[in-house]
Design a protein around this motif. Structure first.
Motif, short mmCIF file in Angstrom:
data_model
loop_
_atom_site.label_atom_id
_atom_site.label_comp_id
_atom_site.label_asym_id
_atom_site.label_seq_id
_atom_site.Cartn_x
_atom_site.Cartn_y
_atom_site.Cartn_z
N ALA A 24 0.84 -1.20 0.00
CA ALA A 24 0.00 0.00 0.00
C ALA A 24 0.88 1.25 0.00
O ALA A 24 2.01 1.24 0.49
CB ALA A 24 -0.92 0.01 1.21
N VAL A 25 0.33 2.32 -0.55
CA VAL A 25 1.00 3.61 -0.61
C VAL A 25 0.08 4.64 0.04
O VAL A 25 -1.13 4.65 -0.21
CB VAL A 25 1.28 4.00 -2.08
N ASN A 26 0.65 5.50 0.88
CA ASN A 26 -0.12 6.58 1.47
C ASN A 26 0.02 7.82 0.60
O ASN A 26 1.12 8.34 0.42
CB ASN A 26 0.37 6.89 2.90
N LEU A 27 -1.10 8.27 0.04
CA LEU A 27 -1.11 9.47 -0.78
C LEU A 27 -1.70 10.62 0.03
O LEU A 27 -2.65 10.41 0.79
CB LEU A 27 -1.93 9.24 -2.05
N PRO A 28 -1.17 11.84 -0.12
CA PRO A 28 -1.59 12.96 0.73
C PRO A 28 -3.09 13.23 0.74
O PRO A 28 -3.69 13.32 1.79
CB PRO A 28 -0.83 14.15 0.14
N VAL A 29 -3.72 13.36 -0.38
CA VAL A 29 -5.14 13.72 -0.41
C VAL A 29 -6.04 12.49 -0.37
O VAL A 29 -7.06 12.48 0.29
CB VAL A 29 -5.44 14.57 -1.68
N VAL A 30 -5.63 11.44 -1.05
CA VAL A 30 -6.46 10.26 -1.22
C VAL A 30 -6.42 9.35 0.01
O VAL A 30 -7.42 8.77 0.39
CB VAL A 30 -6.02 9.49 -2.48
N GLY A 31 -5.26 9.19 0.61
CA GLY A 31 -5.12 8.28 1.75
C GLY A 31 -4.37 7.04 1.34
O GLY A 31 -3.58 7.04 0.41
N ARG A 32 -4.63 5.94 2.03
CA ARG A 32 -3.93 4.68 1.78
C ARG A 32 -4.55 3.97 0.58
O ARG A 32 -5.74 3.67 0.57
CB ARG A 32 -4.01 3.80 3.02
N ILE A 33 -3.71 3.66 -0.41
CA ILE A 33 -4.14 2.99 -1.64
C ILE A 33 -3.39 1.67 -1.75
O ILE A 33 -2.16 1.63 -1.67
CB ILE A 33 -3.83 3.85 -2.89
N ARG A 34 -4.13 0.58 -1.94
CA ARG A 34 -3.50 -0.73 -2.13
C ARG A 34 -3.05 -0.88 -3.57
O ARG A 34 -3.81 -0.61 -4.49
CB ARG A 34 -4.49 -1.84 -1.78
N VAL A 35 -1.80 -1.28 -3.75
CA VAL A 35 -1.24 -1.46 -5.08
C VAL A 35 -1.29 -2.95 -5.42
O VAL A 35 -0.81 -3.78 -4.65
CB VAL A 35 0.22 -0.96 -5.13
N PRO A 36 -1.87 -3.30 -6.55
CA PRO A 36 -1.93 -4.71 -6.94
C PRO A 36 -0.54 -5.27 -7.22
O PRO A 36 0.40 -4.53 -7.51
CB PRO A 36 -2.77 -4.71 -8.21
N ARG A 37 -0.44 -6.59 -7.17
CA ARG A 37 0.81 -7.25 -7.51
C ARG A 37 1.14 -7.01 -8.97
O ARG A 37 0.26 -6.70 -9.77
CB ARG A 37 0.70 -8.75 -7.22
N PRO A 38 2.42 -7.14 -9.36
CA PRO A 38 2.84 -6.83 -10.74
C PRO A 38 2.06 -7.58 -11.82
O PRO A 38 1.71 -7.00 -12.84
CB PRO A 38 4.32 -7.23 -10.76
N GLU A 39 1.76 -8.87 -11.58
CA GLU A 39 1.02 -9.61 -12.60
C GLU A 39 -0.40 -9.07 -12.78
O GLU A 39 -0.95 -9.09 -13.87
CB GLU A 39 1.00 -11.11 -12.32
#
Length: 90
Positions: A24-39
């Motif tokens: 997951a990545v924490n974005l300033p305005v959006v919040g915590r975003i889950r990033v899918p696996r590369p495939e």
């Protein structure tokens, strides 16, 4: 001597497994975003390319992507539940 484990430690173990499968990545305005696996990113990228080239319509690409997300979440939840049950048996 075997160490006794509590239900809380089982839950913690399940949470660790769940966290290891995601990023997951924490974005300033959006919040915590889950990033899918590369495939999965490649799959979504291919769907986006097909839609951008107008080989398939955007609503179709979105429906396919949504179905893929739902299936993956269900599969992931089932694996975590099975691990939790296996830990309870120990």
């Amino acid at each position: 001597m075997a160490e006794e484990t509590s239900p809380d430690s089982h839950r913690e173990a399940v949470e660790r497994v769940r966290d290891a499968r995601t990023f997951a990545v924490n974005l300033p305005v959006v919040g915590r975003i889950r990033v899918p696996r590369p495939e999965h990113l490649a799959y979504y990228g291919a769907l986006g390319a097909l839609a951008a080239l107008e080989i398939i319509e955007w609503p179709i690409a979105l429906a396919i992507a949504a179905g893929h997300v739902l299936v993956e979440n269900q599969h992931g939840n089932r694996i975590v539940e099975e691990i939790g049950e296996a830990l309870e048996d120990v």
